[in-house]
Design a protein around this motif. Structure first.
Motif, PDB file in Angstrom:
ATOM      1  N   PRO A  69       5.576   7.901  -0.401  1.00  7.27           N
ATOM      2  CA  PRO A  69       5.615   6.523  -0.893  1.00  7.27           C
ATOM      3  C   PRO A  69       6.993   5.880  -0.762  1.00  7.27           C
ATOM      4  N   GLU A  70       8.035   6.643  -1.011  1.00  6.92           N
ATOM      5  CA  GLU A  70       9.389   6.083  -0.883  1.00  6.92           C
ATOM      6  C   GLU A  70       9.712   5.757   0.574  1.00  6.92           C
ATOM      7  N   GLY A  71       9.251   6.594   1.487  1.00  6.99           N
ATOM      8  CA  GLY A  71       9.443   6.315   2.907  1.00  6.99           C
ATOM      9  C   GLY A  71       8.728   5.039   3.312  1.00  6.99           C
ATOM     10  N   ALA A  72       7.541   4.801   2.743  1.00  8.61           N
ATOM     11  CA  ALA A  72       6.795   3.575   3.031  1.00  8.61           C
ATOM     12  C   ALA A  72       7.541   2.359   2.492  1.00  8.61           C
ATOM     13  N   ARG A  73       8.100   2.493   1.291  1.00  8.43           N
ATOM     14  CA  ARG A  73       8.850   1.369   0.711  1.00  8.43           C
ATOM     15  C   ARG A  73      10.114   1.068   1.524  1.00  8.43           C
ATOM     16  N   ARG A  74      10.807   2.109   1.964  1.00  8.52           N
ATOM     17  CA  ARG A  74      11.999   1.899   2.803  1.00  8.52           C
ATOM     18  C   ARG A  74      11.617   1.207   4.116  1.00  8.52           C
ATOM     19  N   PHE A  75      10.515   1.652   4.715  1.00  9.46           N
ATOM     20  CA  PHE A  75      10.035   1.058   5.966  1.00  9.46           C
ATOM     21  C   PHE A  75       9.756  -0.432   5.774  1.00  9.46           C
ATOM     22  N   ALA A  76       9.005  -0.773   4.728  1.00 10.98           N
ATOM     23  CA  ALA A  76       8.651  -2.172   4.473  1.00 10.98           C
ATOM     24  C   ALA A  76       9.899  -3.003   4.169  1.00 10.98           C
ATOM     25  N   HIS A  77      10.811  -2.446   3.404  1.00  6.50           N
ATOM     26  CA  HIS A  77      12.036  -3.170   3.066  1.00  6.50           C
ATOM     27  C   HIS A  77      12.858  -3.440   4.328  1.00  6.50           C
ATOM     28  N   ARG A  78      12.960  -2.431   5.193  1.00  5.34           N
ATOM     29  CA  ARG A  78      13.735  -2.569   6.428  1.00  5.34           C
ATOM     30  C   ARG A  78      13.164  -3.662   7.326  1.00  5.34           C
ATOM     31  N   LEU A  79      11.816  -3.799   7.342  1.00  4.89           N
ATOM     32  CA  LEU A  79      11.178  -4.811   8.182  1.00  4.89           C
ATOM     33  C   LEU A  79      10.882  -6.117   7.441  1.00  4.89           C
ATOM     34  N   ALA A  80      11.281  -6.164   6.170  1.00  7.64           N
ATOM     35  CA  ALA A  80      11.112  -7.365   5.333  1.00  7.64           C
ATOM     36  C   ALA A  80       9.659  -7.808   5.235  1.00  7.64           C
ATOM     37  N   ILE A  81       8.763  -6.858   4.952  1.00  6.41           N
ATOM     38  CA  ILE A  81       7.354  -7.187   4.729  1.00  6.41           C
ATOM     39  C   ILE A  81       6.967  -6.752   3.320  1.00  6.41           C
ATOM     40  N   PRO A  82       6.021  -7.444   2.691  1.00  2.15           N
ATOM     41  CA  PRO A  82       5.588  -7.043   1.352  1.00  2.15           C
ATOM     42  C   PRO A  82       4.836  -5.713   1.409  1.00  2.15           C
ATOM     43  N   ILE A  83       4.941  -4.947   0.337  1.00  2.00           N
ATOM     44  CA  ILE A  83       4.249  -3.662   0.272  1.00  2.00           C
ATOM     45  C   ILE A  83       3.553  -3.535  -1.068  1.00  2.00           C
ATOM     46  N   TYR A  84       2.334  -2.995  -1.037  1.00  2.00           N
ATOM     47  CA  TYR A  84       1.510  -2.849  -2.227  1.00  2.00           C
ATOM     48  C   TYR A  84       0.956  -1.432  -2.288  1.00  2.00           C
ATOM     49  N   ASP A  85       0.600  -1.019  -3.487  1.00  5.07           N
ATOM     50  CA  ASP A  85      -0.069   0.266  -3.679  1.00  5.07           C
ATOM     51  C   ASP A  85      -1.568  -0.013  -3.658  1.00  5.07           C
ATOM     52  N   VAL A  86      -2.282   0.611  -2.735  1.00  6.98           N
ATOM     53  CA  VAL A  86      -3.707   0.332  -2.572  1.00  6.98           C
ATOM     54  C   VAL A  86      -4.507   0.751  -3.812  1.00  6.98           C
ATOM     55  N   ARG A  87      -4.001   1.729  -4.569  1.00  7.77           N
ATOM     56  CA  ARG A  87      -4.714   2.142  -5.792  1.00  7.77           C
ATOM     57  C   ARG A  87      -4.669   1.055  -6.846  1.00  7.77           C
ATOM     58  N   LEU A  88      -3.642   0.216  -6.821  1.00  7.39           N
ATOM     59  CA  LEU A  88      -3.516  -0.859  -7.802  1.00  7.39           C
ATOM     60  C   LEU A  88      -4.112  -2.167  -7.311  1.00  7.39           C
ATOM     61  N   MET A  89      -3.946  -2.465  -6.019  1.00  5.55           N
ATOM     62  CA  MET A  89      -4.341  -3.764  -5.477  1.00  5.55           C
ATOM     63  C   MET A  89      -5.684  -3.753  -4.749  1.00  5.55           C
ATOM     64  N   GLY A  90      -6.056  -2.617  -4.196  1.00  4.40           N
ATOM     65  CA  GLY A  90      -7.233  -2.587  -3.335  1.00  4.40           C
ATOM     66  C   GLY A  90      -6.885  -3.181  -1.982  1.00  4.40           C
ATOM     67  N   TYR A  91      -7.861  -3.203  -1.092  1.00  2.69           N
ATOM     68  CA  TYR A  91      -7.660  -3.777   0.235  1.00  2.69           C
ATOM     69  C   TYR A  91      -8.027  -5.253   0.202  1.00  2.69           C
ATOM     70  N   PRO A  92      -7.334  -6.086   0.974  1.00  6.61           N
ATOM     71  CA  PRO A  92      -7.646  -7.517   0.967  1.00  6.61           C
ATOM     72  C   PRO A  92      -8.979  -7.813   1.660  1.00  6.61           C
ATOM     73  N   GLN A  93      -9.610  -8.882   1.230  1.00  7.49           N
ATOM     74  CA  GLN A  93     -10.900  -9.288   1.781  1.00  7.49           C
ATOM     75  C   GLN A  93     -10.809  -9.550   3.280  1.00  7.49           C
ATOM     76  N   ARG A  94      -9.686 -10.068   3.752  1.00  7.04           N
ATOM     77  CA  ARG A  94      -9.553 -10.383   5.183  1.00  7.04           C
ATOM     78  C   ARG A  94      -9.713  -9.139   6.043  1.00  7.04           C
ATOM     79  N   MET A  95      -9.347  -7.971   5.533  1.00  4.64           N
ATOM     80  CA  MET A  95      -9.528  -6.735   6.290  1.00  4.64           C
ATOM     81  C   MET A  95     -11.023  -6.398   6.400  1.00  4.64           C
ATOM     82  N   ARG A  96     -11.740  -6.534   5.305  1.00 12.05           N
ATOM     83  CA  ARG A  96     -13.189  -6.275   5.335  1.00 12.05           C
ATOM     84  C   ARG A  96     -13.898  -7.268   6.251  1.00 12.05           C
TER      85      ARG A  96
END
Length: 109
Positions: A69-96
């Motif tokens: 998880p920390e590696g994922a957060r570092r990756f997202a921070h480095r590329l300046a994209i938002p990051i969420y935990d799927v267990r808390l947020m679920g997947y967005p409707q646009r993906m479905r």
């Protein structure tokens, strides 16, 4: 006879591999070539290590292994994209919706 002897615990060897440079290159390329990409951390399971799913604004997605998880957060921070935990947020409707479009018209993808 040994009916009540305790078995020695053996460590379970993972059949999965960790993240490598090719995984990170794929994820970085996805972010560079799509608009509105968000990252979703998927937890480690008994079968796979921690993965990160990237979802673009049109619902297109990709998933690759990441170093925890920390590696994922570092990756997202480095590329300046938002990051969420799927267990808390679920997947967005646009993906479905994107998956449904792919099912109905596979020749377009």
């Amino acid at each position: 006879m040994g009916l009540f002897r305790r078995r020695k615990r053996t460590s379970v060897a993972s059949r999965d591999r960790g993240a490598d440079r090719a995984d990170l290159d794929h994820l970085e390329n996805f972010v560079r070539t799509r608009r509105g990409v968000e990252a979703y951390i998927e937890p480690r399971t008994t079968v796979t290590e921690t993965t990160v799913m990237l979802i673009a604004d049109d619902g297109e997605w990709t998933r690759r292994r990441i170093d925890g998880p920390e590696g994922a957060r570092r990756f997202a921070h480095r590329l300046a994209i938002p990051i969420y935990d799927v267990r808390l947020m679920g997947y967005p409707q646009r993906m479905r919706d994107y998956n449904e479009r792919r099912k109905r018209r596979p020749e377009l993808f």
